[in-house]
Design an enzyme around this catalytic site. Sequence first.
Site, short mmCIF file in Angstrom:
data_model
loop_
_atom_site.label_atom_id
_atom_site.label_comp_id
_atom_site.label_asym_id
_atom_site.label_seq_id
_atom_site.Cartn_x
_atom_site.Cartn_y
_atom_site.Cartn_z
CG HIS A 105 -3.98 -29.55 29.35
ND1 HIS A 105 -3.05 -28.54 29.29
CD2 HIS A 105 -4.22 -29.76 30.66
CE1 HIS A 105 -2.76 -28.15 30.52
NE2 HIS A 105 -3.44 -28.88 31.38
CG ASP A 107 -4.14 -26.08 26.23
OD1 ASP A 107 -4.21 -27.23 26.69
OD2 ASP A 107 -4.94 -25.17 26.53
CG ASP A 138 -1.13 -27.08 33.95
OD1 ASP A 138 -1.70 -28.10 33.56
OD2 ASP A 138 -1.71 -26.00 34.13
CD GLU A 172 -7.19 -27.88 31.33
OE1 GLU A 172 -7.81 -27.99 32.39
OE2 GLU A 172 -6.27 -27.05 31.18
CD GLU A 173 -4.12 -24.31 31.20
OE1 GLU A 173 -4.92 -23.72 31.95
OE2 GLU A 173 -3.20 -25.03 31.62
CD GLU A 196 -4.53 -30.99 34.36
OE1 GLU A 196 -3.52 -30.35 34.72
OE2 GLU A 196 -5.38 -30.53 33.56
CG HIS A 395 -1.58 -21.43 35.17
ND1 HIS A 395 -2.87 -21.02 34.91
CD2 HIS A 395 -1.48 -22.68 34.66
CE1 HIS A 395 -3.52 -22.00 34.31
NE2 HIS A 395 -2.69 -23.01 34.14
ZN ZN Z 1 -3.54 -28.54 33.46
#
Ligand code: ZN
Length: 425
Positions: A105, A107, A138, A172-173, A196, A395
Amino acid sequence: MQTPASLVEQRVLDAVDLAFESTVAHIQDAVRRPSVTGQEGVVQDLMADLLRALGMTVDVWEPPHADFAQYPEFIAEEPPFVDRPDVVGIWKGTGGGRSLAINGHIDVVPAGDEAAWRVPPFGAIRQDGRIYGRGAVDMKGGLIAAIGAVGAIRAAGVRLRGDVMVQCVIGEESGGVGTLAAILRGHLADGVLIPEPTGLALSPAQGGCLMFRITVHGRSAHAAMRTEGESALEHWYPLHRALLDLEAERNRTLTHPLFHQPNIVPFNVGRLETGNWPSSVPDTLVASGRFGVLPGEEMDAVRLTFEQTLFAAAKRDPWLREHPPVLEWYGAQFGTAEIAPTHPLVETVRGAFTAVTGHEPAVEGVTWGSDMRLFTEIAHVPAILFGPGDVRWAHYPNEYIEESELHTAMRVDALAILRWCGIAE
Ligand SMILES: [Zn+2]
């Protein structure tokens, strides 16, 4: 222990080492484009260029919203589908081999409080063997390292029998719409590698989570006469306590051979909104969060347990008995995913890892959600999580990825691709 790398494999590993610096530069370039969920367009032209530079056939399209109508479990409160293309590159093999999709992903979550960062969140600063920035871990790092591995195979002059596909997906998030769109468009393969950040562990199992929102109603009053009101905040306490107790009980009673974390089914209230004035008793509270699910559990059964716990706790509170909380399962519902630890896809990545590092990889489940479940549940193709970086920094302020892990991942990815797809004679 697999046999040592063949001459062709050695040539490819040398090409990986040569390509490493340019791969780091591409990661920095991607991190500098703040592709927060909903704004993925800012980076997808770069991803399409990277794939075209490898000689791939590239498909760029805007997923039509109508496609998703029958898949509400993958749609969060989603930004509109404008300037949010998916990008998929395909390198056709000579035939007769297994195809592999690399799915990542593009995003990222917002940077959050910039004061908590000691580097610019989208600066992609390279320092002390690390690349810093939102998305470095990520998962732009892992995805672009895998793309670098494909490039190294081509640079070494090797042809593969199976096709290699790279999917750079949006959303994805917020639930997985980008991967869903790629599957619905027919971009499928015999196996899927999702880089990931597993910290270079092999993860053939992924926990899920249910997103919930609970509204508690109280009764407002002036704070000077607060006992005449009913504080929604204070009536939330026993509900929160009961759900924490349920989480503890599930951790005591549930087991899974690949899950050994201190908390294998995390429950979290990530957002609490209540009150509108310091001198008023808050009359409404809205708590939003996620409730962890272990592979093998039925989502409906877990929902039922959660509901029974919540409403039983409400019945023990005189006010809540008369004014029960309102529970909603909202937005994306992240199901679990699992393939056998002995699956040939797992064995292939395990063998590649062992050949590169000289030791066995950790094989473990992860408690966070990913797009893996879309492949195992919707497309019915095997998928595995394997990538560089520590998910603890995802995050998080000062997110970074270690270059040494990136380099190892790139080498493992290259061998895994060669061994899965097969080398054409
Ligand atoms: Zn991820």
